[in-house]
Structures are given as C-alpha cells and as structure tokens.
Design a protein around this motif. Structure first.
Motif, PDB file in Angstrom:
ATOM      1  N   ALA A 178       0.848  -1.205   0.000  1.00 37.69           N
ATOM      2  CA  ALA A 178       0.000   0.000   0.000  1.00 37.69           C
ATOM      3  C   ALA A 178       0.875   1.243   0.000  1.00 37.69           C
ATOM      4  O   ALA A 178       2.010   1.228   0.499  1.00 37.69           O
ATOM      5  N   ASP A 179       0.339   2.356  -0.575  1.00 32.75           N
ATOM      6  CA  ASP A 179       0.970   3.672  -0.495  1.00 32.75           C
ATOM      7  C   ASP A 179       0.235   4.467   0.571  1.00 32.75           C
ATOM      8  O   ASP A 179      -1.007   4.588   0.538  1.00 32.75           O
ATOM      9  N   VAL A 180       0.993   5.030   1.527  1.00 29.07           N
ATOM     10  CA  VAL A 180       0.403   5.705   2.683  1.00 29.07           C
ATOM     11  C   VAL A 180       0.965   7.131   2.760  1.00 29.07           C
ATOM     12  O   VAL A 180       2.174   7.354   2.619  1.00 29.07           O
ATOM     13  N   LEU A 181       0.053   8.081   3.022  1.00 31.82           N
ATOM     14  CA  LEU A 181       0.446   9.470   3.266  1.00 31.82           C
ATOM     15  C   LEU A 181       0.532   9.685   4.772  1.00 31.82           C
ATOM     16  O   LEU A 181      -0.443   9.486   5.498  1.00 31.82           O
ATOM     17  N   VAL A 182       1.726  10.113   5.229  1.00 36.05           N
ATOM     18  CA  VAL A 182       1.948  10.357   6.654  1.00 36.05           C
ATOM     19  C   VAL A 182       2.209  11.863   6.810  1.00 36.05           C
ATOM     20  O   VAL A 182       3.307  12.348   6.495  1.00 36.05           O
ATOM     21  N   PRO A 183       1.203  12.627   7.259  1.00 36.95           N
ATOM     22  CA  PRO A 183       1.381  14.092   7.364  1.00 36.95           C
ATOM     23  C   PRO A 183       2.551  14.483   8.262  1.00 36.95           C
ATOM     24  O   PRO A 183       3.262  15.451   7.969  1.00 36.95           O
ATOM     25  N   GLU A 184       2.759  13.766   9.331  1.00 35.10           N
ATOM     26  CA  GLU A 184       3.842  14.105  10.251  1.00 35.10           C
ATOM     27  C   GLU A 184       5.194  13.982   9.568  1.00 35.10           C
ATOM     28  O   GLU A 184       6.112  14.737   9.859  1.00 35.10           O
ATOM     29  N   TRP A 185       5.311  13.012   8.691  1.00 34.50           N
ATOM     30  CA  TRP A 185       6.562  12.874   7.955  1.00 34.50           C
ATOM     31  C   TRP A 185       6.788  14.071   7.025  1.00 34.50           C
ATOM     32  O   TRP A 185       7.911  14.545   6.862  1.00 34.50           O
ATOM     33  N   GLY A 186       5.682  14.521   6.384  1.00 36.86           N
ATOM     34  CA  GLY A 186       5.818  15.656   5.462  1.00 36.86           C
ATOM     35  C   GLY A 186       6.390  16.870   6.153  1.00 36.86           C
ATOM     36  O   GLY A 186       7.285  17.551   5.629  1.00 36.86           O
ATOM     37  N   GLY A 187       5.883  17.163   7.370  1.00 36.68           N
ATOM     38  CA  GLY A 187       6.404  18.315   8.108  1.00 36.68           C
ATOM     39  C   GLY A 187       7.849  18.125   8.505  1.00 36.68           C
ATOM     40  O   GLY A 187       8.658  19.061   8.415  1.00 36.68           O
ATOM     41  N   ALA A 188       8.211  16.975   8.948  1.00 33.70           N
ATOM     42  CA  ALA A 188       9.582  16.722   9.380  1.00 33.70           C
ATOM     43  C   ALA A 188      10.544  16.758   8.199  1.00 33.70           C
ATOM     44  O   ALA A 188      11.685  17.235   8.324  1.00 33.70           O
ATOM     45  N   GLN A 189      10.127  16.329   7.057  1.00 31.60           N
ATOM     46  CA  GLN A 189      10.980  16.351   5.879  1.00 31.60           C
ATOM     47  C   GLN A 189      11.200  17.789   5.393  1.00 31.60           C
ATOM     48  O   GLN A 189      12.316  18.170   4.991  1.00 31.60           O
TER      49      GLN A 189
END
Length: 415
Positions: A165-176
C-alpha cells in the motif's frame, strides 16, 4: 446224515486234535488283542530309566487325562506325563519336561538370545504446516492515510519487497520539510537533530512529501491483509501478516509408547501424496511437550526444505523415523508371551526342561524385541510352541521366575 458221519472213524482223533490246537491259537490271538501289550507301560509303572508315568494327555488339551496311550477327543496321539519326584509333580525349580520325541510334533523351535543393534523403522503420518518461526508482521510506523492499495489478497504468494500500500503520513511531510530548511542553514547540530527526528518517525529521508510505500519484508504467503484505500491508520496498526515458504514444518503424530524412539536432530524421510514417487529428507526440530489425549500421540515437528514452494500446508505425508538404535539383547518378537499383567518367555534348561521367565521389554523392530532385564546372552528361548509349554507349566504349578526385586507370582495368576 451229520458231518460227523462223513468222517471215517479212524480220522476222528486227528480231527479233534486239530480243532483243539486251532481253538487254542484263536484264543491266544484274541487275548493278545484285548489284553495290554507286554511292552506297554501303565500309569504308575516305571520305565527303563525309572521314570513313572502319571497319565497320558494331548498337549493341545492338557486338562484331558487318559489312562493309557491312544487318541484324545481331538483325535491327536497322546503323550506320557512323567512324575519326576515322589510327590508326582515336577519340581518348580526345574520346569516342565517334554519328551524329546514330542518336541517335533509340538513344533518347538529354539533361538539363542543374541546381542545386536535394533534398527527402528517407525512409520507414522503427518501433515505439512507453515514454519511459524518464519513470519513477518507488517505495521504502520506512524499515523496516516491509505492512498493506494495493490492487487493483493490473503493466500497470494508474493516475493520479498512486494508493495502492499501507499500511505500518506502528514507528520513525515512536516519533518521532511524541516530537514530541507535546516540543511540550507548549514548548522550541523540542527541538521543532525532533524535527521534523528525523521529516523524516529520512521521516515527514510528528506524527500517524498510524506508519502511512503509499505512493502513485505519477506517472500511467502499473505495470511492476513487489513489495508484498504482511504483507510485512516494509527501508529502500530497491523496491516498484513506474511508466512515464509523457504522451509515448512511437517507435524507427525507419534504414539506415546514409541516416542522414546524419536530424538531431536534425527534425519527423517517423508513421502507426500502430492508428489508421488519422490522422497524428501528433513530433520526433527522439536517434540512438543503436550500429548493429544484423544489419540494418545505426541506431535513431532520436522523441518523440510521447500525448494520451489511445492510443499503446501495441509498436504498429508507418510513419515519414516528410522535409525540405528544402541546395542542390546534381542529375541524374536514371536517368542514373547504377553499376558496382560507381565511379559514372559519360555527358556530351555538342561535335561529337556522348560520354564517361564519374566522379562522387561524395550524397543521393537524388524521382527525382534529388545530385552532389558530377565535374560542373559546365549540362553535358549522358545520361539515357536511356547504357548503349549506355558500352559503345561501353569497346570503343573510351575511359577515364572520373576524379575529381580519383583514378587513371585503363582502360575495360576499369571494371566
């Protein structure tokens, strides 16, 4: 005219003499047929070797006694029962004596107790199962949203690294995004701290925009798959479970009475109904500690290589748990008399005597049984006709020699 008138008077004395002689011969012959033979031995008389005959009997019907030789009610020729003591019973310490001439008719066969190795050939059945040590659980490392799923379903066989599956992790987006900004400042300490934060969140780098693809860490069969497009995931939520197929388990049911023949690490041969004519070798990896109460069996776990994934869980197999056992005293299995209370064999002693001896049995295989106690190497045991001899010993009141430390059990209570 009478017959006597036809005989001349001069011939009458001669005819009378012939008649007297003929009558005597006929009477003597009749007496020989009705009277006992002069060489026959009646019960209680002594034979040439001073042995008294108590009665005559048929070994097949030891309880039926006859006063002299002849045929039993079954039509078998009777044999004499000797009294070797003044009391008319065989002494208990010498055993029952059988006339050597009767051994052949009884079918008695003697075999020596030998020392040798007993090859165990234990054959049982079993079924293929997954190797429960080769299992991967796929979980979400952070909270997110499922954007895409791949064409997967439980039961599918996948390779290592296959996408789930492809998953969107909002917390990762901010940290990146934060890591990219810190990198432009050139502050080494801030850059290291930002990278550590991403690592703890489970992100793989500064790129991706919070999107990640969840993949299977191993190849095998998908057991469970709980991910659908549009789902909201929480950190630690299980998405899938995958069982590896590199090796499989073969669970064999071994009777608890034969479990002592199995050892961990022993090689095993398996024949599967799904692969006719092919034999697969493996090894015993475990003997489960719990017995099956319904079948009185223990489960032996065998590990088999699964090249090409041909061995599928649920397939039945015939398992050969063979191997060479240690050295021990061996007798033919047919020589053992199992009474239900104990195990006996008939041993041959001096003077044509036989007596029952209690034994303790060990392993069995190839038509031979291991004797753990009760016999010595070189002793002669009866391998055929032993039941007739044991019956005669029981009727004669001859006790079986017990094992060392065991109480003496009267012959009448052996069964």
């Amino acid at each position: 005219m009478s017959p006597r008138d036809l005989i001349p008077r001069s011939m009458v004395p001669r005819v009378a003499l012939v008649a007297i002689v003929a009558g005597g011969a006929i009477g003597f012959g009749a007496a020989r047929l009705t009277a006992p033979s002069a060489t026959a031995v009646a019960p209680g008389d002594a034979t040439s070797d001073e042995r008294k005959i108590l009665y005559w009997y048929d070994p097949m019907l030891p309880a039926e006694h006859h006063d002299g030789p002849g045929l039993s009610s079954m039509g078998m020729t009777t044999i004499p029962k000797y009294a070797d003591t003044g009391t008319g019973a065989a002494p208990a310490d010498t055993g029952v004596r059988v006339d050597p001439a009767a051994l052949q008719s009884l079918g008695v066969r003697l075999v020596a107790v030998e020392r040798g190795s007993l090859a165990s050939d234990l054959t049982v059945t079993g079924a293929i199962d997954f190797n429960q040590r080769d299992v991967a659980v796929v979980q979400a490392r952070a909270a997110g949203f499922v954007q895409r799923v791949y064409a997967r379903a439980p039961g599918d066989v996948i390779g290592a690294g296959a996408p789930l599956a492809d998953v969107l992790v909002p917390e990762w987006g901010g940290a990146q995004a934060e890591l990219r900004a810190v990198t432009r400042t050139g502050d080494a300490a801030l850059i290291a701290a930002s990278r550590e934060r991403l690592r703890l969140l489970g992100a793989r780098g500064a790129d991706g925009g919070g999107m990640t693809t969840i993949r299977s860490p191993i190849g095998g069969v998908i057991q469970t798959l709980d991910v659908r497009a549009g789902m909201t995931l929480s950190a630690g939520q299980t998405l899938a479970q995958v069982s590896g197929l590199g090796t499989v388990w073969l669970n064999a049911a071994v009777p608890e009475a034969q479990a002592a023949l199995v050892r961990v690490g022993r090689p095993v041969r398996a024949e599967l109904t799904a692969l006719p004519g092919e034999t697969i070798t493996g090894r015993v990896v475990a003997i489960l500690p719990t017995a099956q109460a319904e079948s009185r069996t223990l489960t032996v776990r065998i590990e088999l290589p699964n090249r090409g994934g041909r061995l599928r869980p649920g397939i039945f197999a015939t398992v050969h748990l063979g191997g060479e056992g240690g050295s021990g005293l061996l007798v033919p299995s047919e020589a053992v008399i199992r009474t239900g209370k104990r195990d006996l064999v008939m041993i041959a002693g001096p003077g044509g005597r036989y007596r029952p001896v209690e034994v303790r049995l060990g392993r069995e295989g190839g038509g031979r049984t291991e004797i753990l106690a009760g016999l010595a190497e070189g002793q002669k045991v009866v391998a055929s006709g032993q039941f007739l001899l044991d019956s005669e010993a029981s009727l004669g009141g001859i006790d079986a020699k017990p094992l060392e430390g065991a109480p003496m059990m009267p012959a009448g209570q052996r069964r």
